[in-house]
Design a protein around this motif. Sequence first.
Motif, short mmCIF file in Angstrom:
data_model
loop_
_atom_site.label_atom_id
_atom_site.label_comp_id
_atom_site.label_asym_id
_atom_site.label_seq_id
_atom_site.Cartn_x
_atom_site.Cartn_y
_atom_site.Cartn_z
N PHE A 182 0.83 -1.20 0.00
CA PHE A 182 0.00 0.00 0.00
C PHE A 182 0.87 1.26 0.00
CE2 PHE A 182 -2.30 3.41 2.07
CZ PHE A 182 -3.57 3.34 1.51
N MET A 183 1.89 1.29 0.85
CA MET A 183 2.75 2.48 0.96
C MET A 183 3.50 2.74 -0.34
SD MET A 183 4.32 2.30 4.85
CE MET A 183 5.29 0.84 4.47
N LEU A 184 4.07 1.68 -0.92
CA LEU A 184 4.83 1.84 -2.15
C LEU A 184 3.94 2.35 -3.29
CD1 LEU A 184 7.20 -1.27 -2.12
CD2 LEU A 184 7.77 1.11 -1.61
N ILE A 185 2.72 1.85 -3.35
CA ILE A 185 1.79 2.30 -4.39
C ILE A 185 1.46 3.78 -4.20
CG2 ILE A 185 -0.63 2.13 -5.16
CD1 ILE A 185 -0.37 -0.89 -4.93
N GLU A 186 1.21 4.19 -2.96
CA GLU A 186 0.88 5.59 -2.71
C GLU A 186 2.06 6.52 -3.04
OE1 GLU A 186 -2.32 6.87 -1.61
OE2 GLU A 186 -2.61 4.90 -2.51
#
Length: 602
Positions: A452-456
Amino acid sequence: MKINPESKPISEIFSIEGRTIYNIPIYQRNYSWHENNIEALYNDVINEDDGYYLGNLLVTSTENPVEYNVVDGQQRLTTIALLFLAIYEALKDINTPDLDHTDLKSFFSLQRDIERKLITAYGSRLRLLESDQEIFESYLKVFEDQEKGKYGHRTFGKRYKFIQELIGEKDDEGKLIHNFKTLEYLYNKLNNVELLRITVNDLTDAYSVFTSLNAKGLPLTLIDLLKSYYLSEAVKEFSEKKALERWKDLISMFMVNEEPNATAVTQFLQNNYDAFEGEGNTSITKKSSLRKYEQLFKIKGHYYMDVLIQNAELFSMMVPRLRTNTSISYSTKLISILDKLSKLDASAVYPLVLKLLKSFSESKINEENLIIILNYLINYYVRRNIVLKPKSSNIRAKAIQSVRILNGVNNLNETGINVVKENLNQISVSDEEFNTSLNGSIYDTSPQTVRFMLIEIERKYGKFFSKQISDNLDDVNQNGQYIWTLEHILPQSPNLTDDWKKMISPENVDYAEILQKENMHKLGNLTLTGYNSELSNRDFVFKRDYGQSNGTSYLGLRTNLFINESIFNESSFETKNTWTVEDINNRTALLARLIVEEFSID
């Protein structure tokens, strides 16, 4: 087939006098529960009444009359054993001179009893698979006042550390503190929950029982019991046919593959009560919800079904798989925000979200301010999932407390975000704690949150996706699996190739596997790819240039993602031929800084 079902309290499963041993057969998987599974069991033990049914324990008998092979129930059995062990270790931190005579006597008795629960005359009562048993037996050395081995990088060790932190509180210096009465209370609660131990003769019979237990046709659920409560009141006012139609209107909100999802209904009923019916800050339990809803139908009559249907529609908007069952229409932006929250396992704040959506439907808050609060909750949960604190139960208490305050507010646009932040920030993690955890082995902590963090971060800074290349980072394939998955640059495979060993530990290849275990799950070693299986355990240059040899654009680490730029630093793609521990640490620090900034709660 001979089946022997017996309801057994934990005090008998882990008896201080019995010789029974539970063996985990070789065909089973290792201990694999995550923190949320452990915390859910812990909360059930603490919050439910004595005698609470914790689940099944399916075993086969062996030639040894005191030994069983565990077919189903290994995860909860291991968790219970680790809870007992954590209580024992916590007791060692108690300052015994501070205890009165009665408590001192109970203190030593409790220590002896826990040892007898976990150790029999034949060794440990629970015999796990080899890799887990190695750690478990090392931990059991505390009964002999020997120092435990250090297994903090192994999954089993991480889960035990989480359990230790779960049963204690930390002081201002981060040291765990314990209270004897609290530990004694937990020990007694744990002893009094029950498992249904089902004993069969062999594995074939066990498989038949296992598939039957996990198929349709289970015993009465909360749905069935709620239905009986509702109908008993509704038929007093109108026909059974009309009453059943209203019941179907409610259940239609929870249909998945043409069947009502019992788990979703239970979640809704608990969150609905906490958001709109409860008075204190404590969450309703599964067991007590039955009595509470029976009372509500008796007091409010069949009209209460209208309220439930309205609230169920709102709840369904929070759960993507249920959303198609509702007639509510939200903007694309609001749907996107709710989807993000659902990916973070943020169920502890569901009463608050349900309250906010209700307020939105009543025009007590506009979309702009609703999204501000939801974005805050997303950032809060990203941090929580990485640091693994605060406890879900503490978050839920603060969320419910926020609901109670907001109930007295007509215009949430002015005060909503302040109320939520003032309550939840009291137990939030600091930027320093967040950054420290981001620099650790976070993949094993919460891979879904890492993704999730990498996508954001990619969506904020990247330029790979455009009008010509649509953003498909959240798309799934025909099997329901994400197209883009997490990729370990330094492979996580236990069979590390010689090239990789020389690359990460050129001076001593025998030390490579240790360095691999210490660094492979760090943030800096992770990226996103649609070609995980193709990259797999291949060398760095192959991963770097994958795709070019097929006459296509780069599909490996040279894919033009923002998060891939930091893999190569200032070097050109062609001259960056190695991937070292230093590279991992440098990239970890860089990404961690961006993430702390992106997911701020200030």
